[in-house]
Design an enzyme around this catalytic site. Structure first.
Site, short mmCIF file in Angstrom:
data_model
loop_
_atom_site.label_atom_id
_atom_site.label_comp_id
_atom_site.label_asym_id
_atom_site.label_seq_id
_atom_site.Cartn_x
_atom_site.Cartn_y
_atom_site.Cartn_z
N LYS A 1 -53.69 74.26 -18.22
CA LYS A 1 -52.44 73.74 -19.11
C LYS A 1 -53.07 72.44 -20.30
O LYS A 1 -52.26 72.29 -21.19
CB LYS A 1 -51.54 73.01 -18.14
CG LYS A 1 -50.77 73.89 -17.28
CD LYS A 1 -49.39 73.46 -16.69
CE LYS A 1 -48.75 74.68 -16.28
NZ LYS A 1 -47.51 74.28 -15.67
N LYS B 1 -43.49 81.44 -16.47
CA LYS B 1 -42.21 81.19 -17.36
C LYS B 1 -42.27 80.35 -18.55
O LYS B 1 -41.47 80.29 -19.44
CB LYS B 1 -41.16 80.46 -16.40
CG LYS B 1 -41.74 79.18 -15.65
CD LYS B 1 -40.39 78.86 -14.85
CE LYS B 1 -40.77 78.03 -13.50
NZ LYS B 1 -41.84 77.09 -13.66
N LYS C 1 -51.43 85.83 -16.06
CA LYS C 1 -50.32 85.72 -14.91
C LYS C 1 -48.94 85.74 -15.88
O LYS C 1 -48.98 85.15 -16.86
CB LYS C 1 -50.44 84.67 -14.39
CG LYS C 1 -49.72 84.11 -12.98
CD LYS C 1 -49.78 82.95 -12.47
CE LYS C 1 -49.07 81.70 -13.12
NZ LYS C 1 -48.19 81.02 -12.51
P1 ATP Z 1 -45.24 77.37 -15.44
O1 ATP Z 1 -45.33 78.31 -16.61
O2 ATP Z 1 -44.32 76.13 -15.94
O3 ATP Z 1 -46.54 76.89 -15.10
P2 ATP Z 1 -44.94 79.47 -13.64
O4 ATP Z 1 -43.96 80.52 -14.30
O5 ATP Z 1 -46.40 79.56 -13.42
O6 ATP Z 1 -44.56 78.18 -14.44
P3 ATP Z 1 -44.47 78.14 -11.26
O7 ATP Z 1 -43.31 77.27 -11.32
O8 ATP Z 1 -45.84 77.47 -11.34
O9 ATP Z 1 -44.22 79.18 -12.00
O10 ATP Z 1 -44.27 78.96 -9.89
C1 ATP Z 1 -43.36 78.76 -8.81
C2 ATP Z 1 -43.85 79.63 -7.81
O11 ATP Z 1 -44.03 80.87 -8.13
C3 ATP Z 1 -45.33 79.11 -7.11
O12 ATP Z 1 -45.28 79.30 -5.82
C4 ATP Z 1 -46.25 80.14 -7.87
O13 ATP Z 1 -47.35 80.31 -7.24
C5 ATP Z 1 -45.36 81.29 -7.85
N1 ATP Z 1 -45.62 82.29 -8.94
C6 ATP Z 1 -45.63 81.87 -10.25
N2 ATP Z 1 -45.87 82.83 -11.17
C7 ATP Z 1 -46.11 83.85 -10.48
C8 ATP Z 1 -46.77 85.16 -10.56
N3 ATP Z 1 -46.91 85.51 -11.72
N4 ATP Z 1 -46.81 85.94 -9.60
C9 ATP Z 1 -46.86 85.55 -8.22
N5 ATP Z 1 -46.43 84.11 -8.25
C10 ATP Z 1 -46.16 83.45 -9.12
#
Ligand code: ATP
Ligand code: LTN
Length: 335
Positions: free
Chosen positions: A115, A200, A197
């Site tokens: 980040k 969002k 990955k």
């Molecule tokens: P950001 O982009 O704001 O960091 P994010 O999309 O990575 O957000 P998080 O809010 O960090 O999502 O994650 C919410 C939950 O979903 C966490 O438990 C995270 O491990 C899981 N998660 C997020 N993205 C994935 C993914 N691509 N595959 C599997 N699990 C995920």
């Protein structure tokens, strides 16, 4: 009365719309665990401001996220659903734990490194100390299990180390939590760049599927998903050689319940085109009831407010007990 049920805590930041990644990596398991455990599922808005947010969007997304939690199958009568900023004990324990978390430990966190590379103009102290706040979230409820995707394992392990350090000084104050990571779906990748990955806050909208997305958009995104540039044109699970296909197989497996071998058999002799359409259709069917229910719930703001208020009351009562104990242990004067 039966034995005290084990405790689950998990949270998602309202930093963007919920994705298929968060559903398959986390929420799907939350629902499964919600019948047998004492569950706290949080909307961690305080974590979200470690990256600059538009206030109106943040507020709207927190509510929409609550509606989506319920629509995914989390019954507010059986689970404590709440918003982090409504329970001040998170910030209060977060500060104490900042003082029991080492600079070196925080410097090693992959999410911080990622980040800060993405937000070079805003590497703030909150982004750095974020895992101590996450540890507070978990430890306040004497949590046994933390269902998360693979990317959060490092933070849960740090939380455990902080708890061990604190307990080592003051006796058994905190339950030691364990991460709970699914066998399939722990790391769903972007549809357009399968080496990243699905996330969002990704800037490339084609790589992400959102829970609230319209069926035609979901289908289109899957049709455009990157498969692999090999000439084999054959659906086979080989993440190293065929990351795009492996990712689609993970998604299809989570959506349909089929194993990888069954999927290989289903698509034997058929090309990637057929496969991508089928994966897209399975995801559309998975998301349809979730989107419809969430849209319905969002029409009833009073109901949603009653859910997050009740959730905050329940959470605050439990959190206060742990905080009181911690304050006493570290030597604060009782009021
Ligand atoms: P950001 O982009 O704001 O960091 P994010 O999309 O990575 O957000 P998080 O809010 O960090 O999502 O994650 C919410 C939950 O979903 C966490 O438990 C995270 O491990 C899981 N998660 C997020 N993205 C994935 C993914 N691509 N595959 C599997 N699990 C995920
Ligand atoms: N760090 C997590 C969100 C999060 C969390 C938590 C997850 C904050 N507090 C407590 C589990 C338990 C993320 O970025 N996905």
């Amino acid at each position: 009365m039966d034995e005290k049920r084990k405790v689950i805590f998990s949270g998602i930041q309202p930093s963007g719309e919920l994705t298929l990644g968060s559903y398959m990596g986390a929420i799907r398991n939350w629902v499964e665990l919600s019948e047998t455990y004492d569950c706290y599922y949080c909307i961690v808005d305080m974590h979200a401001i470690t990256v600059r947010q538009n206030p109106a969007d943040l507020r709207r997304r927190a509510l929409s996220q609550l509606a989506q939690y319920i629509a995914c199958g989390l019954d507010p009568a059986k689970n404590t659903l709440f918003i982090q900023s409504h329970v001040p004990a998170h910030a209060q324990l977060g500060w104490v734990l900042d003082c029991y978390t080492m600079f070196g430990e925080l410097s090693r966190m992959t999410q911080f490194k990622d980040k800060s590379a993405k937000n070079a103009e805003n590497i703030n102290a909150g982004l750095f100390t974020y895992p101590a706040l996450m540890a507070a979230d978990i430890l306040l409820y004497q949590t046994d299990l933390v269902p998360v995707g693979d990317d959060q394992k490092q933070h849960v392990e740090l939380c455990r180390d902080i708890a061990i350090r604190f307990n080592g000084v003051y006796g058994d104050v905190f339950t030691l939590p364990e991460p709970f990571i699914p066998k399939t779906g722990a790391r769903i990748m972007s549809l357009t760049t399968p080496e990243n990955k699905m996330s969002k806050s990704d800037k490339d909208p084609g790589g992400c599927i959102y829970l609230m997305e319209k069926p035609e958009d979901v289908l289109r995104a899957f049709k455009r998903a990157k498969t692999d540039s090999d000439t084999e044109n054959c659906v086979r699970f080989d993440p190293a050689a065929k990351p795009g296909v492996a990712n689609l197989m993970q998604i299809y497996s989570c959506a349909s319940g089929l194993g990888f071998e069954e999927i290989e058999r289903e698509f034997e002799g058929r090309g990637y085109g057929d496969f991508k359409t089928k994966v897209g259709e399975s995801v559309v069917e998975l998301l349809r009831p979730i989107r419809e229910k969430a849209e319905d719930l969002l029409k009833n703001k009073d109901y949603l407010a009653s859910v997050y208020r009740e959730g905050a009351d329940r959470a605050a009562a439990v959190a206060a007990r742990t905080l009181r104990k911690v304050y006493k242990k570290v030597g604060f004067v009782e009021r």
